[in-house]
Write a protein that holds these residues in place. Structure first.
Motif, PDB file in Angstrom:
ATOM      1  N   GLY A 138       0.804  -1.224   0.000  1.00 21.00           N
ATOM      2  CA  GLY A 138       0.000   0.000   0.000  1.00 21.00           C
ATOM      3  C   GLY A 138       0.828   1.260   0.000  1.00 21.00           C
ATOM      4  O   GLY A 138       0.406   2.281   0.568  1.00 21.00           O
ATOM      5  N   ARG A 168      -3.329   8.306   3.546  1.00 17.96           N
ATOM      6  CA  ARG A 168      -4.514   7.995   4.357  1.00 17.96           C
ATOM      7  C   ARG A 168      -4.418   8.636   5.748  1.00 17.96           C
ATOM      8  O   ARG A 168      -3.352   8.646   6.364  1.00 17.96           O
ATOM      9  CB  ARG A 168      -4.678   6.487   4.511  1.00 17.96           C
ATOM     10  N   THR A 206     -13.447  -6.056  14.340  1.00 16.23           N
ATOM     11  CA  THR A 206     -14.299  -5.037  13.701  1.00 16.23           C
ATOM     12  C   THR A 206     -15.388  -4.468  14.608  1.00 16.23           C
ATOM     13  O   THR A 206     -15.729  -3.289  14.454  1.00 16.23           O
ATOM     14  CB  THR A 206     -14.934  -5.596  12.418  1.00 16.23           C
ATOM     15  N   VAL A 236      -8.681  -9.151   6.465  1.00 16.36           N
ATOM     16  CA  VAL A 236      -8.332  -7.855   5.881  1.00 16.36           C
ATOM     17  C   VAL A 236      -9.573  -7.179   5.305  1.00 16.36           C
ATOM     18  O   VAL A 236      -9.757  -5.957   5.456  1.00 16.36           O
ATOM     19  CB  VAL A 236      -7.253  -8.025   4.796  1.00 16.36           C
ATOM     20  N   ALA A 237     -10.453  -7.965   4.670  1.00 12.29           N
ATOM     21  CA  ALA A 237     -11.678  -7.386   4.100  1.00 12.29           C
ATOM     22  C   ALA A 237     -12.542  -6.755   5.191  1.00 12.29           C
ATOM     23  O   ALA A 237     -13.143  -5.687   4.989  1.00 12.29           O
ATOM     24  CB  ALA A 237     -12.467  -8.460   3.356  1.00 12.29           C
ATOM     25  N   VAL A 256     -10.956  -3.441   6.066  1.00 15.22           N
ATOM     26  CA  VAL A 256     -11.234  -2.459   5.012  1.00 15.22           C
ATOM     27  C   VAL A 256     -12.649  -1.917   5.149  1.00 15.22           C
ATOM     28  O   VAL A 256     -12.878  -0.698   5.077  1.00 15.22           O
ATOM     29  CB  VAL A 256     -11.026  -3.101   3.618  1.00 15.22           C
ATOM     30  N   ALA A 257     -13.614  -2.819   5.366  1.00 10.84           N
ATOM     31  CA  ALA A 257     -15.007  -2.397   5.501  1.00 10.84           C
ATOM     32  C   ALA A 257     -15.234  -1.532   6.733  1.00 10.84           C
ATOM     33  O   ALA A 257     -16.126  -0.677   6.745  1.00 10.84           O
ATOM     34  CB  ALA A 257     -15.917  -3.624   5.553  1.00 10.84           C
ATOM     35  N   SER A 303      -7.354   2.436   8.417  1.00 12.09           N
ATOM     36  CA  SER A 303      -6.479   3.094   7.442  1.00 12.09           C
ATOM     37  C   SER A 303      -5.235   2.281   7.126  1.00 12.09           C
ATOM     38  O   SER A 303      -4.718   2.361   6.006  1.00 12.09           O
ATOM     39  CB  SER A 303      -6.069   4.476   7.953  1.00 12.09           C
ATOM     40  N   CYS A 310      -3.206  -7.818   1.881  1.00 17.55           N
ATOM     41  CA  CYS A 310      -3.199  -6.347   1.935  1.00 17.55           C
ATOM     42  C   CYS A 310      -2.926  -5.749   0.560  1.00 17.55           C
ATOM     43  O   CYS A 310      -3.566  -4.760   0.168  1.00 17.55           O
ATOM     44  CB  CYS A 310      -2.148  -5.867   2.943  1.00 17.55           C
ATOM     45  N   GLN A 332      -6.081  -5.996  -1.569  1.00 22.72           N
ATOM     46  CA  GLN A 332      -7.226  -5.188  -1.160  1.00 22.72           C
ATOM     47  C   GLN A 332      -6.869  -3.727  -0.904  1.00 22.72           C
ATOM     48  O   GLN A 332      -7.695  -2.955  -0.409  1.00 22.72           O
ATOM     49  CB  GLN A 332      -7.877  -5.805   0.083  1.00 22.72           C
ATOM     50  N   GLY A 333      -5.630  -3.351  -1.246  1.00 19.50           N
ATOM     51  CA  GLY A 333      -5.250  -1.942  -1.139  1.00 19.50           C
ATOM     52  C   GLY A 333      -5.094  -1.445   0.277  1.00 19.50           C
ATOM     53  O   GLY A 333      -5.247  -0.249   0.545  1.00 19.50           O
ATOM     54  N   MET A 334      -4.772  -2.343   1.206  1.00  9.86           N
ATOM     55  CA  MET A 334      -4.594  -1.950   2.608  1.00  9.86           C
ATOM     56  C   MET A 334      -3.111  -1.723   2.900  1.00  9.86           C
ATOM     57  O   MET A 334      -2.297  -2.650   2.752  1.00  9.86           O
ATOM     58  CB  MET A 334      -5.138  -3.042   3.529  1.00  9.86           C
TER      59      MET A 334
END
Length: 442
Positions: free
Chosen positions: A22, A28, A42, A66-67, A70-71, A75, A96, A99-101
């Motif tokens: 990322g 971010r 979460t 990770v999803a 993200v949800a 950051s 990561c 999923q762009g983390m």
């Protein structure tokens, strides 16, 4: 609340953080660091966290883990190597990346507490910078409000301090694409403010009397920058009302002999300068000045103007301009004439404003303060809590320290203030209005 770009935390050499994924998302915002070893943290997240974990209970389904983060608006993830893992698990790196983390490796030499403390220090630095920016901007806007064309000067100064485009428009001069929104905000029944996107620009719109202040720039305004806009709105509202009532008087004084013809022999009478212009209505003040400076004093109807040395000591209800060289006497005339109404209201000389309070009639200011704070009068603990909380830019912890109470007490009192006043204190204009009211209450 304040946030810090992730890249600022990564840049701290003492932390030794290594970016494993990322790298293109290091802008971010990070609001806080949160440590969790739960397989599913979460339910306890609110967004914009740097989630710190050592993989004590490493999830079996890493992509789903990770999803979920993200949800939840996390950051970035900071993974501490050792003692559980000698290196960051490749499955986490892959998930990561997919999923762009953003993923950071936290070395064994850096405890999670050090990361939290570094983030706190960065947040404090930002708070100090924004407080200084707000104070500097308020002084700059106040000075602009005392110039010859105060409305234009305030708009120009606002554009400079916020690096934006600032315009005061009405239904007939609204920019293309904003006409309907401007019309709604300018009407008495429309929204109090609005924000929108116009091309690549972020746009905010706020009412000023029957006009609308339009602020445009490529990035959104921060809460502190919105507070700067709120100060400009207060000044513009005052100036539009004051200029409407003073326009006739200023025009009459500006047409006096002092401006119609050049004053000869100024240096012989007053010396090399700089000079000030004095505007007044008292016959006694006129007689004193006319006797001393004769040809440099001009009477027009009930008013008079006088060109005097910069060091001349004045008394009585007169408007006094800034110091100017000989070539800028015309500018000083308008400034002195604009200050005259305040001098007449207070019965003492009025000089160019050094702060916001000096721009306002004290009687009107106190009346405004009592109207704004009517629900809190007789409740000094709520007034002082509101003063401390606004003075600390809405920080619960810093306000609690100032007041010597628990942060939850501050939250409870501010919620009570909102109920009593019927105001939403998350709005910048409400905060600015109440801050002015607190300033003028006494």
């Amino acid at each position: 609340m304040q946030t810090v770009p992730l890249k600022d935390l990564v840049a701290r050499v003492d932390l030794g953080l290594k970016v494993l994924g990322g790298a293109d998302a290091l802008d971010r915002p990070i609001r806080w660091a949160h440590v969790s070893e739960l397989e599913d943290p979460t339910p306890y997240l609110v967004g914009e966290e740097l989630l710190l974990t050592a993989g004590v209970r490493f999830p079996s389904d890493v992509p789903a883990y990770v999803a979920g983060l993200v949800a939840s608006g996390v950051s970035a993830i900071g993974f501490g190597v050792e003692p559980e893992f000698p290196e960051v698990p490749s499955s986490l790196v892959q998930a990561c990346e997919a999923q762009g983390m953003p993923l950071l490796e936290v070395p064994p030499s850096t405890p999670f507490l050090a990361v939290s403390q570094a983030l706190g220090a960065l947040l404090a630095e930002i708070a100090v910078r924004e407080q200084r920016m707000l104070a500097d901007s308020q002084r700059a806007l106040t000075r602009a409000a005392t110039r010859v064309r105060p409305v234009e000067s305030v708009l120009t100064t606002l554009a400079v301090v916020l690096n934006c485009q600032a315009d005061l428009v009405d239904r007939t001069s609204a920019p293309s694409g904003l006409a309907s929104l401007v019309a709604r905000i300018a009407s008495a029944t429309g929204p109090r403010s609005a924000s929108t996107q116009l091309g690549e620009d972020h746009v905010t719109l706020d009412p000023v009397e029957s006009a609308v202040l339009v602020v445009r720039r490529s990035t959104p305004l921060s809460p502190a920058e919105r507070a700067v806009v709120a100060v400009a709105l207060a000044l513009l509202g005052l100036l539009r009302r004051d200029l409407a009532s003073e326009r006739g008087q200023i025009a009459r004084l500006a047409a006096s002999a002092l401006l119609r013809s050049r004053v000869t022999g100024v240096r012989n009478v007053l010396g090399p300068g700089p000079y000030r212009v004095v505007a007044g209505q008292s016959r006694a003040d006129y007689d004193v000045l006319a006797q001393r400076y004769g040809p440099l004093v001009s009477k027009d109807g009930d008013g008079f103007l006088a060109l005097v040395p910069a060091g001349f000591e004045v008394s009585g209800p007169v408007g006094v301009s800034s110091e100017v060289p000989e070539g800028e006497v015309g500018t000083a005339v308008e400034e002195a004439a604009a200050l005259l109404p305040r001098a007449l209201a207070t019965g003492s000389p009025a000089f160019p404003a050094s702060d916001l309070t000096s721009l306002v009639d004290p009687v009107a200011a106190r009346a405004f303060a009592r109207r704004e704070l009517a629900g809190l009068l007789g409740r000094p603990e709520l007034i002082e809590t509101l003063r401390a909380w606004l003075g600390q830019h809405g920080s619960w912890d810093r306000a609690a320290t100032v007041l010597g109470v628990h942060r939850n007490s501050v939250r409870h009192r501010i919620a009570h203030v909102e109920r009593l006043l019927g105001r939403d204190l998350s709005a910048a204009d409400a905060r600015a209005s109440l801050w002015l009211a607190l300033t003028w209450l006494d």
